[in-house]
Scaffold this motif. Structure first.
Motif, PDB file in Angstrom:
ATOM      1  N   VAL A 329      72.430  43.359  38.899  1.00 30.64           N
ATOM      2  CA  VAL A 329      71.521  44.399  39.235  1.00 30.64           C
ATOM      3  C   VAL A 329      70.650  44.082  40.452  1.00 30.64           C
ATOM      4  O   VAL A 329      70.443  45.025  41.438  1.00 30.64           O
ATOM      5  CB  VAL A 329      70.264  44.822  37.805  1.00 30.64           C
ATOM      6  N   LEU A 330      70.161  43.109  40.305  1.00 36.58           N
ATOM      7  CA  LEU A 330      69.337  42.389  41.466  1.00 36.58           C
ATOM      8  C   LEU A 330      70.158  42.334  42.543  1.00 36.58           C
ATOM      9  O   LEU A 330      69.368  42.712  44.014  1.00 36.58           O
ATOM     10  CB  LEU A 330      68.500  41.013  41.115  1.00 36.58           C
ATOM     11  N   ARG A 331      71.084  42.110  42.617  1.00 38.46           N
ATOM     12  CA  ARG A 331      72.217  41.837  43.810  1.00 38.46           C
ATOM     13  C   ARG A 331      72.592  43.367  44.362  1.00 38.46           C
ATOM     14  O   ARG A 331      72.813  43.243  45.666  1.00 38.46           O
ATOM     15  CB  ARG A 331      73.108  40.745  43.487  1.00 38.46           C
ATOM     16  N   LYS A 332      73.070  44.015  43.471  1.00 39.75           N
ATOM     17  CA  LYS A 332      73.667  45.242  43.768  1.00 39.75           C
ATOM     18  C   LYS A 332      72.863  46.563  43.664  1.00 39.75           C
ATOM     19  O   LYS A 332      73.227  47.586  44.533  1.00 39.75           O
ATOM     20  CB  LYS A 332      74.909  45.531  42.917  1.00 39.75           C
ATOM     21  N   LYS A 333      71.571  46.719  43.297  1.00 42.83           N
ATOM     22  CA  LYS A 333      71.138  47.909  43.110  1.00 42.83           C
ATOM     23  C   LYS A 333      69.770  47.701  43.659  1.00 42.83           C
ATOM     24  O   LYS A 333      68.888  46.858  43.356  1.00 42.83           O
ATOM     25  CB  LYS A 333      70.695  48.176  41.716  1.00 42.83           C
ATOM     26  N   PRO A 334      69.323  48.751  44.695  1.00 42.49           N
ATOM     27  CA  PRO A 334      68.346  48.472  45.682  1.00 42.49           C
ATOM     28  C   PRO A 334      67.092  48.739  44.446  1.00 42.49           C
ATOM     29  O   PRO A 334      67.144  49.480  43.620  1.00 42.49           O
ATOM     30  CB  PRO A 334      68.393  49.567  46.525  1.00 42.49           C
ATOM     31  N   GLY A 335      65.786  48.080  44.810  1.00 39.41           N
ATOM     32  CA  GLY A 335      64.789  48.156  43.810  1.00 39.41           C
ATOM     33  C   GLY A 335      64.008  47.002  43.758  1.00 39.41           C
ATOM     34  O   GLY A 335      64.707  45.794  43.714  1.00 39.41           O
ATOM     35  N   ASP A 336      62.848  47.172  43.125  1.00 36.65           N
ATOM     36  CA  ASP A 336      61.994  45.868  42.737  1.00 36.65           C
ATOM     37  C   ASP A 336      62.050  45.777  41.302  1.00 36.65           C
ATOM     38  O   ASP A 336      60.978  45.979  40.496  1.00 36.65           O
ATOM     39  CB  ASP A 336      60.536  45.896  43.435  1.00 36.65           C
ATOM     40  N   TRP A 337      63.222  45.436  40.869  1.00 30.05           N
ATOM     41  CA  TRP A 337      63.068  45.070  39.382  1.00 30.05           C
ATOM     42  C   TRP A 337      62.612  44.383  38.641  1.00 30.05           C
ATOM     43  O   TRP A 337      62.393  43.399  38.946  1.00 30.05           O
ATOM     44  CB  TRP A 337      64.687  45.162  39.166  1.00 30.05           C
ATOM     45  N   THR A 338      62.163  44.812  37.383  1.00 29.24           N
ATOM     46  CA  THR A 338      61.646  43.667  36.375  1.00 29.24           C
ATOM     47  C   THR A 338      62.299  43.980  35.172  1.00 29.24           C
ATOM     48  O   THR A 338      62.835  44.988  34.584  1.00 29.24           O
ATOM     49  CB  THR A 338      60.207  44.425  35.968  1.00 29.24           C
ATOM     50  N   PHE A 339      62.650  42.799  34.570  1.00 23.83           N
ATOM     51  CA  PHE A 339      63.450  42.736  33.170  1.00 23.83           C
ATOM     52  C   PHE A 339      62.529  42.270  32.136  1.00 23.83           C
ATOM     53  O   PHE A 339      62.132  41.172  32.310  1.00 23.83           O
ATOM     54  CB  PHE A 339      64.597  41.933  33.337  1.00 23.83           C
ATOM     55  N   VAL A 340      62.434  43.124  31.154  1.00 22.49           N
ATOM     56  CA  VAL A 340      61.635  42.694  29.872  1.00 22.49           C
ATOM     57  C   VAL A 340      62.699  42.442  28.746  1.00 22.49           C
ATOM     58  O   VAL A 340      63.562  43.180  28.561  1.00 22.49           O
ATOM     59  CB  VAL A 340      60.605  43.742  29.532  1.00 22.49           C
ATOM     60  N   ILE A 341      62.725  41.141  28.578  1.00 24.28           N
ATOM     61  CA  ILE A 341      63.810  40.669  27.488  1.00 24.28           C
ATOM     62  C   ILE A 341      62.926  40.292  26.169  1.00 24.28           C
ATOM     63  O   ILE A 341      62.170  39.537  25.986  1.00 24.28           O
ATOM     64  CB  ILE A 341      64.355  39.187  27.762  1.00 24.28           C
ATOM     65  N   VAL A 342      63.396  41.192  24.939  1.00 24.95           N
ATOM     66  CA  VAL A 342      62.724  41.492  23.826  1.00 24.95           C
ATOM     67  C   VAL A 342      63.582  40.852  22.556  1.00 24.95           C
ATOM     68  O   VAL A 342      64.528  41.110  22.476  1.00 24.95           O
ATOM     69  CB  VAL A 342      62.469  42.820  23.358  1.00 24.95           C
ATOM     70  N   THR A 343      63.001  39.840  21.809  1.00 31.40           N
ATOM     71  CA  THR A 343      63.563  39.495  20.595  1.00 31.40           C
ATOM     72  C   THR A 343      62.715  39.667  19.490  1.00 31.40           C
ATOM     73  O   THR A 343      61.473  40.026  19.726  1.00 31.40           O
ATOM     74  CB  THR A 343      64.128  38.114  20.826  1.00 31.40           C
ATOM     75  N   ASP A 344      63.125  39.244  18.330  1.00 26.84           N
ATOM     76  CA  ASP A 344      62.098  38.987  17.227  1.00 26.84           C
ATOM     77  C   ASP A 344      61.931  37.874  16.618  1.00 26.84           C
ATOM     78  O   ASP A 344      61.478  37.773  15.605  1.00 26.84           O
ATOM     79  CB  ASP A 344      62.683  40.411  16.251  1.00 26.84           C
ATOM     80  N   ARG A 345      62.641  36.731  17.157  1.00 25.97           N
ATOM     81  CA  ARG A 345      62.443  35.237  16.621  1.00 25.97           C
ATOM     82  C   ARG A 345      62.239  34.265  17.658  1.00 25.97           C
ATOM     83  O   ARG A 345      62.816  34.344  18.961  1.00 25.97           O
ATOM     84  CB  ARG A 345      63.682  34.955  15.902  1.00 25.97           C
ATOM     85  N   THR A 346      61.466  33.523  17.202  1.00 26.04           N
ATOM     86  CA  THR A 346      60.863  32.584  18.355  1.00 26.04           C
ATOM     87  C   THR A 346      62.052  31.714  19.113  1.00 26.04           C
ATOM     88  O   THR A 346      61.916  31.375  20.157  1.00 26.04           O
ATOM     89  CB  THR A 346      59.779  31.526  17.762  1.00 26.04           C
ATOM     90  N   GLU A 347      62.961  31.218  18.079  1.00 23.48           N
ATOM     91  CA  GLU A 347      64.181  30.550  18.504  1.00 23.48           C
ATOM     92  C   GLU A 347      65.049  31.256  19.353  1.00 23.48           C
ATOM     93  O   GLU A 347      65.503  30.678  20.593  1.00 23.48           O
ATOM     94  CB  GLU A 347      64.659  30.002  17.376  1.00 23.48           C
ATOM     95  N   LEU A 348      65.104  32.527  19.403  1.00 27.48           N
ATOM     96  CA  LEU A 348      65.952  33.487  20.288  1.00 27.48           C
ATOM     97  C   LEU A 348      65.215  33.544  21.348  1.00 27.48           C
ATOM     98  O   LEU A 348      65.730  33.441  22.653  1.00 27.48           O
ATOM     99  CB  LEU A 348      65.989  34.880  19.826  1.00 27.48           C
ATOM    100  N   ASP A 349      63.894  33.649  21.628  1.00 30.38           N
ATOM    101  CA  ASP A 349      63.035  33.848  22.795  1.00 30.38           C
ATOM    102  C   ASP A 349      63.245  32.568  23.305  1.00 30.38           C
ATOM    103  O   ASP A 349      63.339  32.818  24.799  1.00 30.38           O
ATOM    104  CB  ASP A 349      61.631  34.068  22.365  1.00 30.38           C
ATOM    105  N   VAL A 350      63.004  31.754  22.774  1.00 33.31           N
ATOM    106  CA  VAL A 350      62.982  30.334  23.560  1.00 33.31           C
ATOM    107  C   VAL A 350      64.360  29.764  24.302  1.00 33.31           C
ATOM    108  O   VAL A 350      64.555  29.616  25.288  1.00 33.31           O
ATOM    109  CB  VAL A 350      62.735  29.236  22.874  1.00 33.31           C
ATOM    110  N   GLN A 351      65.242  30.378  23.658  1.00 30.86           N
ATOM    111  CA  GLN A 351      66.559  30.199  23.832  1.00 30.86           C
ATOM    112  C   GLN A 351      67.166  30.951  25.075  1.00 30.86           C
ATOM    113  O   GLN A 351      67.614  30.417  25.944  1.00 30.86           O
ATOM    114  CB  GLN A 351      67.622  30.646  22.657  1.00 30.86           C
ATOM    115  N   ILE A 352      66.729  32.394  25.192  1.00 26.55           N
ATOM    116  CA  ILE A 352      67.124  32.971  26.173  1.00 26.55           C
ATOM    117  C   ILE A 352      66.354  32.853  27.545  1.00 26.55           C
ATOM    118  O   ILE A 352      66.870  32.823  28.722  1.00 26.55           O
ATOM    119  CB  ILE A 352      67.080  34.560  25.931  1.00 26.55           C
ATOM    120  N   ALA A 353      64.848  32.396  27.342  1.00 26.32           N
ATOM    121  CA  ALA A 353      64.220  32.121  28.425  1.00 26.32           C
ATOM    122  C   ALA A 353      64.682  30.944  28.825  1.00 26.32           C
ATOM    123  O   ALA A 353      64.695  30.614  30.148  1.00 26.32           O
ATOM    124  CB  ALA A 353      62.730  31.828  28.050  1.00 26.32           C
TER     125      ALA A 353
END
Length: 438
Positions: A329-353
């Motif tokens: 998206v950042l490379r192909k779609k013009p715009g100042d994009w922000t991505f909010v990554i939402v999970t429901d478990r700390t281990e998932l949050d840590v893993q993805i980040a």
């Protein structure tokens, strides 16, 4: 699929004809299919037979085809002086064998994606940094796709002959090792690729990926990866297609010029880990799913801001799919994009980040964009961060309190994981209230 002109057709009955050669039954039809897909085909077995290489290689030690690379640099950068193109050529072809192979590969592929920065002096003024394009990512037809068979390469001690090498603008981005159908697929790895990596390592410095096949089965993977990380490619354009394991499906699914460039540009990641840098290549479902989600970005108004559901099974690479999607998206779609990554478990949050951080995608330390509290989340969402990672629970509010609007921007994309479990009802309502136009 009904075979058409130029299709690769290989049957079980053909495979049982043990007297047929690998070249006739596997390599020949593969070359015909590459030709039908738009690659120029050439046999380089006798490249040095007349005393000099028509491709401009000084010797078999050269992994690139100089004439094609120089022509591409000139064609893609008509406004730049020859000195700048020569500097870019030197940087691209620099000997990197003293560097860790995966880091060397990351360096070269990075130059392909971003271009080569060179100093250009015009007149008496101060030199200015210009970018030399190596690949035209938007127009596949503007690039030189050349599939060479029986290419000789020489290392410090040994000389080896590769079955098929795919050169894009003179750079060997594709390596194909073929075996006869009566041989096991793993022989292509154990007997050949593992040896080539030691004997002629320079060939793999620019490599995007490797294909191994015995005509019936086919897999692809990263040059330095163990065999267990090579994967089949069962579908060409849509996840709803019936899965077919074949060399034809793999070539059609990954080597059409536009698809090949898409894979190289958007679906390779380098992740820093405890054992060093690891190269990761997208699998079928990741490429097809990300591209479907990307197409939905163009229909945000029509779809009322909803991009859809991207199904994954456990262990199928959700974090990397998110990464590939955000990067494209950042490379192909013009715009100042922000991505909010939402999970429901700390281990998932840590893993993805952690995945985003290890792949070099975060401009700040992971903890700085990973919401540590409700107040920290509000602060992040009121700002203009590229990425925000949070637990859905941090959208909680005190009883009787309305969650505040934190941003009215429409260039925010919310990516939720495990949405079926917890990301609905009050917490989801608060999230939508905080980001009404996301």
């Amino acid at each position: 699929m009904t075979p058409g002109p130029g299709d690769f057709v290989y049957t079980q009955s053909t495979a049982r004809m043990g007297g047929f050669s690998e070249a006739a039954l596997v390599e020949g039809p593969a070359k015909e299919l590459f030709s039908a897909l738009g690659w120029t085909i050439g046999d380089l077995f006798g490249e040095f037979g007349g005393g000099g290489s028509a491709e401009g290689r000084a010797s078999m030690r050269d992994a690139i085809l100089p004439n094609r690379l120089r022509a591409a640099l000139k064609r893609l950068n008509p406004a730049l002086p020859q000195d700048a193109l020569d500097d870019a050529f030197t940087e691209l072809t620099r000997d990197r064998r003293a560097i860790d192979p995966i880091r060397a590969n990351a360096e070269v592929l990075g130059l392909l994606r971003a271009g080569v920065g060179v100093e250009v002096r015009r007149g008496a003024g101060e030199p200015k940094t210009e970018t030399v394009r190596v690949v035209d990512w938007e127009r596949p037809e503007a690039n030189d796709f050349f599939l060479a068979s029986q290419v000789w390469f020489s290392g410090d001690l040994y000389k080896r002959r590769a079955d098929l090498v795919g050169f894009v603008n003179g750079l060997p981005l594709l390596f194909v090792e073929l075996k006869a159908a009566h041989k096991a697929l793993q022989d292509a790895f154990n007997d050949n690729l593992a040896d080539y990596r030691v004997a002629i390592p320079q060939v793999f410095t620019p490599n995007a990926f490797v294909i191994l096949s015995n005509g019936l089965k086919a897999v692809l993977g990263c040059a330095e990866a163990p065999l267990e990380y090579f994967n089949e490619w069962k579908r060409i354009d849509d996840e709803e297609e019936p899965g077919v394991v074949s060399l034809e499906t793999l070539i059609r699914g990954t080597c059409r010029p536009a698809r090949f460039l898409d894979l190289v540009e958007n679906f390779i990641a380098f992740e820093e880990g405890k054992q060093g840098l690891v190269k990761k290549l997208a699998r079928t479902h990741q490429l097809l799913g990300v591209n479907r989600a990307l197409a939905a970005v163009d229909k945000l108004v029509e779809n009322r801001g909803r991009l859809g559901v991207f199904w994954h099974t456990q262990g199928s690479g959700k974090s990397l799919s998110m990464l590939f999607f955000a990067r494209k998206v950042l490379r192909k779609k013009p715009g100042d994009w922000t991505f909010v990554i939402v999970t429901d478990r700390t281990e998932l949050d840590v893993q993805i980040a952690g995945t985003f951080s290890a792949c070099g995608e975060l401009a700040k330390p992971r903890e700085a964009v990973q919401a540590q509290s409700r107040e920290h989340l509000k602060e992040l969402l009121r700002g203009n961060e590229r990425y925000v990672f949070t637990l859905i629970q941090k959208f909680g509010a005190a009883r009787g309190e309305n969650f505040p609007v934190l941003s009215t921007r429409s260039d925010i994309i919310v990516v939720t994981d495990e949405a079926h479990r917890s990301q609905y009802d009050i917490l989801a309502a608060n999230m939508r209230a905080a980001l009404p136009n996301a």
